[in-house]
Structure formats: structure tokens, C-alpha cells
Design a protein around this motif. Structure first.
Motif, PDB file in Angstrom:
ATOM      1  N   LYS A 201       4.809 -75.379 -85.291  1.00 51.25           N
ATOM      2  CA  LYS A 201       3.874 -74.680 -84.275  1.00 51.25           C
ATOM      3  C   LYS A 201       2.660 -74.406 -84.711  1.00 51.25           C
ATOM      4  CE  LYS A 201       4.166 -70.867 -81.086  1.00 51.25           C
ATOM      5  NZ  LYS A 201       4.740 -69.653 -80.914  1.00 51.25           N
ATOM      6  N   ARG A 202       2.678 -74.036 -86.512  1.00 52.51           N
ATOM      7  CA  ARG A 202       1.527 -73.367 -86.811  1.00 52.51           C
ATOM      8  C   ARG A 202       0.493 -74.608 -86.922  1.00 52.51           C
ATOM      9  NH1 ARG A 202       3.896 -71.581 -91.110  1.00 52.51           N
ATOM     10  NH2 ARG A 202       4.113 -69.404 -90.377  1.00 52.51           N
ATOM     11  N   ALA A 203       1.215 -75.706 -87.427  1.00 53.16           N
ATOM     12  CA  ALA A 203       0.046 -76.775 -87.739  1.00 53.16           C
ATOM     13  C   ALA A 203      -0.316 -77.228 -86.564  1.00 53.16           C
ATOM     14  CB  ALA A 203       0.892 -77.843 -88.278  1.00 53.16           C
ATOM     15  N   LEU A 204       0.100 -77.166 -85.295  1.00 49.35           N
ATOM     16  CA  LEU A 204      -0.093 -77.675 -84.001  1.00 49.35           C
ATOM     17  C   LEU A 204      -1.563 -76.701 -83.585  1.00 49.35           C
ATOM     18  CD1 LEU A 204       3.194 -78.434 -82.098  1.00 49.35           C
ATOM     19  CD2 LEU A 204       1.000 -79.996 -82.781  1.00 49.35           C
ATOM     20  N   LEU A 205      -1.179 -75.339 -83.816  1.00 46.77           N
ATOM     21  CA  LEU A 205      -2.363 -74.712 -83.272  1.00 46.77           C
ATOM     22  C   LEU A 205      -3.328 -74.873 -84.121  1.00 46.77           C
ATOM     23  CD1 LEU A 205      -0.298 -71.197 -83.207  1.00 46.77           C
ATOM     24  CD2 LEU A 205      -1.377 -72.580 -81.208  1.00 46.77           C
ATOM     25  N   ARG A 206      -3.344 -74.902 -85.487  1.00 47.52           N
ATOM     26  CA  ARG A 206      -4.593 -75.400 -86.428  1.00 47.52           C
ATOM     27  C   ARG A 206      -5.101 -76.482 -86.044  1.00 47.52           C
ATOM     28  NH1 ARG A 206      -2.313 -73.247 -92.335  1.00 47.52           N
ATOM     29  NH2 ARG A 206      -2.336 -71.103 -91.879  1.00 47.52           N
ATOM     30  N   LEU A 207      -4.387 -77.510 -85.372  1.00 49.03           N
ATOM     31  CA  LEU A 207      -4.840 -78.822 -84.942  1.00 49.03           C
ATOM     32  C   LEU A 207      -5.721 -78.728 -83.641  1.00 49.03           C
ATOM     33  CD1 LEU A 207      -2.240 -81.100 -86.192  1.00 49.03           C
ATOM     34  CD2 LEU A 207      -4.703 -81.347 -87.160  1.00 49.03           C
ATOM     35  N   GLY A 208      -5.667 -77.476 -83.031  1.00 49.52           N
ATOM     36  CA  GLY A 208      -6.497 -77.296 -81.853  1.00 49.52           C
ATOM     37  C   GLY A 208      -5.545 -77.568 -80.746  1.00 49.52           C
ATOM     38  N   ALA A 209      -4.274 -77.661 -80.784  1.00 49.58           N
ATOM     39  CA  ALA A 209      -3.313 -77.700 -79.691  1.00 49.58           C
ATOM     40  C   ALA A 209      -3.123 -76.486 -78.936  1.00 49.58           C
ATOM     41  CB  ALA A 209      -1.981 -78.099 -80.170  1.00 49.58           C
ATOM     42  N   SER A 210      -3.127 -76.436 -77.694  1.00 52.79           N
ATOM     43  CA  SER A 210      -3.086 -75.288 -76.887  1.00 52.79           C
ATOM     44  C   SER A 210      -1.892 -74.737 -77.260  1.00 52.79           C
ATOM     45  CB  SER A 210      -3.150 -75.503 -75.161  1.00 52.79           C
ATOM     46  OG  SER A 210      -1.767 -76.278 -75.008  1.00 52.79           O
ATOM     47  N   PRO A 211      -1.933 -73.218 -76.901  1.00 48.28           N
ATOM     48  CA  PRO A 211      -0.886 -72.150 -77.077  1.00 48.28           C
ATOM     49  C   PRO A 211       0.352 -72.773 -76.393  1.00 48.28           C
ATOM     50  CG  PRO A 211      -2.782 -70.905 -76.920  1.00 48.28           C
ATOM     51  CD  PRO A 211      -3.251 -72.385 -76.771  1.00 48.28           C
ATOM     52  N   ASN A 212       0.130 -73.176 -75.123  1.00 48.16           N
ATOM     53  CA  ASN A 212       1.198 -73.796 -74.367  1.00 48.16           C
ATOM     54  C   ASN A 212       1.801 -74.977 -74.893  1.00 48.16           C
ATOM     55  OD1 ASN A 212       2.989 -73.774 -71.926  1.00 48.16           O
ATOM     56  ND2 ASN A 212       1.760 -75.672 -71.439  1.00 48.16           N
ATOM     57  N   ILE A 213       1.123 -75.858 -75.400  1.00 51.80           N
ATOM     58  CA  ILE A 213       1.652 -76.943 -76.042  1.00 51.80           C
ATOM     59  C   ILE A 213       2.377 -76.754 -77.316  1.00 51.80           C
ATOM     60  CG2 ILE A 213       1.180 -79.287 -77.543  1.00 51.80           C
ATOM     61  CD1 ILE A 213       0.912 -79.655 -74.369  1.00 51.80           C
TER      62      ILE A 213
END
Length: 332
Positions: A201-213
């Protein structure tokens, strides 16, 4: 007779998850990082009216008392008020100071200073080196300012990391660009349960994914991770492939497998042991929660050989809404 000290509360996993970054910093920051180095010191042979003048000019409410830079006491505003009430401003500081005061060392974590502030109710702590030389002074205000600066630095560093990570796919030119994350999950490792999903989850947020994704993928990854911990013989592997348009998550293991996939997909159905249930796991909602969070779902299992779960989440909301959950399951 002194009262017995209160029992310390044992930290649960839930308590640990609720620990804030500020509390973490209290353990990470050292006293020397937040203390004031410009220390105004007094000498025990100085007179109290000189201390009054120093407090007024420097706008301070206390100061260490030193002999040749070595700590021998502390004079506070309370001591000065007591002197004023006695009309004794010509007395020596040694008559009103607190000898052998509490102190702290530069390399001590800030949390130790906070404990001393609470237990002693003092407003300041001298900071001394191994030779008892005063090298700083620490107040609650110093700690507050230090924590705020550290939080600001954390925020700026995180913003930079997120910016760089979110432009990762833009800066790389290829026919197909993807980032693969792989996690080895051990059986019955409840201590580290949820670590892999948190990292994903942390990696996705840092990659710019939306909080929902990130939230949807985090839930799916967590449930898959806990299934490997609870139900497998030898653990398994979680593999996440992140592409600009989609996220693919796979969880594989080598047994024991699922006897009846249709039954396993029923809400509340679980083969978890009573021991696992007593720990608060095995409610039978893992696969159901995964299917609810993803756009495509595929589950294959062979009893005695193992299970392979493959799910996909689309980054584009339009593509996600067009896709129907592929509840393709094979039970060989």
C-alpha cells in the motif's frame, strides 16, 4: 511505605498500529538534536539579585548552577520567588538552588526526557556530558519545536519520494514498463502478519496511485497474506506487478490446497482451527473481501498440491467499471 508502581500495560498489535509518527520520533530523536546549546549558567557564589537580573534580561525561568562548568545545582523561578518572599536577594545562590538535580545526556532519546518531565514535574533539564560538564538545557518547549521540525522534514522528504516515484513510469521509455514486488510469507507468522500488505500500500501511494486504489489493493493483499499465514503448510509468495494502467497480485502456495472452492467462497466459511479463531483470525471472510475489492478475480486450487490466487485492479476508473469480476475458479 511507598505505594507500589502501577502495572505497565502490555502493548497489543492494535496499540502498535495506532502509535503516531510523533510518538515514534520521541524514541528516534536524541536530546542533542532538540536541546538549546546557548546555556546561561549561574555560579553558587553569585547573589540572588544577580540571578534575578539574568532571568529578567534573558527572559528565562531557570538556569543550571555550575562550578567550573560542572553541574552542581539548578535555580528555578520558584526558588527566586521564595527568595523574594524572604526579601533575601543578597543571599548566595547556593542557599536557594536545588543541589544534585535531575539531568540527562545528549545521546539519550527524547522519550527519556519526557519521562523525567512527567515524573519530576520539572520544567527544564540540564544536559551534561560524561564529565558532568553542562552542554545544553532542555525544556518541554525545545522538545515541541524539535518534534515539529522533524515532522516537517519527514513531510518534505515524503513529498520528494512520492514525486520521484509517481514519475517513475513517465521517465522510463519501453514497450512495457512494470515494477514487481515479491514477498515471502511464512506460515503461522502472526507477528509479521500485515507487513507485506502495508508495504504494498505504501509503495502504491508513493507511485502516485489514488488512495482508493491503494486501499483496495491493500485489503486484497492483507487478506491473501493472512490466508497464507493461517492455512498453508509452508507459507507462500505474494507477487505484485504494478503497471501504469493496472495492478496484478498473485498469491501462491504448495499446499494443502482448497477442497471445495465454491464452499470456500461462501461468507463465514472457514477451515481455521479453534486455536487460530481464538487469536481473532479465520472468520471466513478473506476470499470474499478480496473479490469485493478487485476488478478481476481468479482462484485455482488442487487439493494436496496448492493454490494460486490471481487478482487485478485497474488504475483507470472507466476501465474498472467496464470490467466484470472474473470469478473463474478451477478445482482440479
Amino acid at each position: 511505605m511507598s505505594a507500589e508502581p502501577p502495572l505497565r500495560k502490555t502493548l497489543t498489535d492494535q496499540d502498535i498500529q495506532q502509535i503516531t509518527r510523533t510518538e515514534e520520533l520521541a524514541y528516534e530523536l536524541k536530546v542533542e538534536e532538540v536541546m538549546s546549546r546557548d546555556v546561561k549558567c549561574l555560579h553558587p557564589d553569585m547573589l540572588m539579585h544577580q540571578a534575578l537580573e539574568l532571568f529578567r534580561n534573558e527572559r528565562i525561568s531557570g538556569a543550571p548552577v555550575t562550578c567550573d562548568s560542572t553541574l552542581c545545582g539548578v535555580l528555578s523561578m520558584e526558588d527566586l520567588i521564595r527568595c523574594l518572599l524572604n526579601q533575601d536577594l543578597d543571599a548566595r545562590i547556593s542557599a536557594y538552588m536545588t543541589p544534585n538535580p535531575f539531568y540527562i545526556h545528549p545521546a539519550d532519546p527524547v522519550i527519556e526526557a519526557l519521562k523525567l518531565f512527567v515524573s519530576t514535574r520539572h520544567g527544564r533539564l540540564p544536559v551534561i556530558d560524561q564529565d558532568r560538564k553542562v552542554v545544553g538545557i532542555l525544556t518541554k518547549g525545545d522538545i515541541t519545536v524539535g518534534l515539529l521540525k522533524a515532522l516537517q522534514k519527514d513531510f518534505q522528504a515524503e513529498e520528494i519520494r512520492r514525486y520521484r516515484a509517481s514519475h517513475l513510469f513517465e521517465d522510463i521509455v519501453s514497450d512495457r514498463t512494470s515494477l514487481i514486488l515479491r514477498y515471502q510469507i511464512k506460515p503461522r507468522d502472526f507477528t509479521h502478519g500485515g507487513a507485506a500488505s502495508s508495504n504494498i500500500k505504501r509503495a502504491l501511494l508513493r507511485l502516485g496511485a489514488s488512495p482508493n486504489i491503494a486501499r483496495r489493493c491493500g485489503i486484497a493483499a492483507y487478506e491473501a497474506e493472512m490466508n497464507l499465514i493461517i492455512h498453508t503448510t509452508n507459507g507462500g509468495v505474494i507477487r505484485v506487478e504494478i503497471e501504469p494502467h493496472q495492478i496484478t497480485l498473485e498469491a501462491t502456495d504448495d499446499g494443502p490446497g482448497i477442497r471445495d472452492i465454491d464452499l470456500a467462497m461462501q461468507p463465514g466459511y472457514s477451515t481455521a482451527t479453534e486455536e487460530i479463531r481464538e487469536l481473532g483470525f479465520g472468520a471466513g471472510m478473506g476470499l470474499v473481501n478480496i473479490r469485493r475489492c478487485v476488478d478481476q478475480f481468479r482462484l485455482e486450487s488442487t487439493w494436496g498440491k496448492g493454490t494460486r490466487l490471481r487478482v487485478r485492479i485497474f488504475m483507470n476508473p472507466e476501465e474498472s467499471s467496464k470490467s466484470t469480476s472474473e470469478n473463474e475458479r478451477e478445482n482440479r
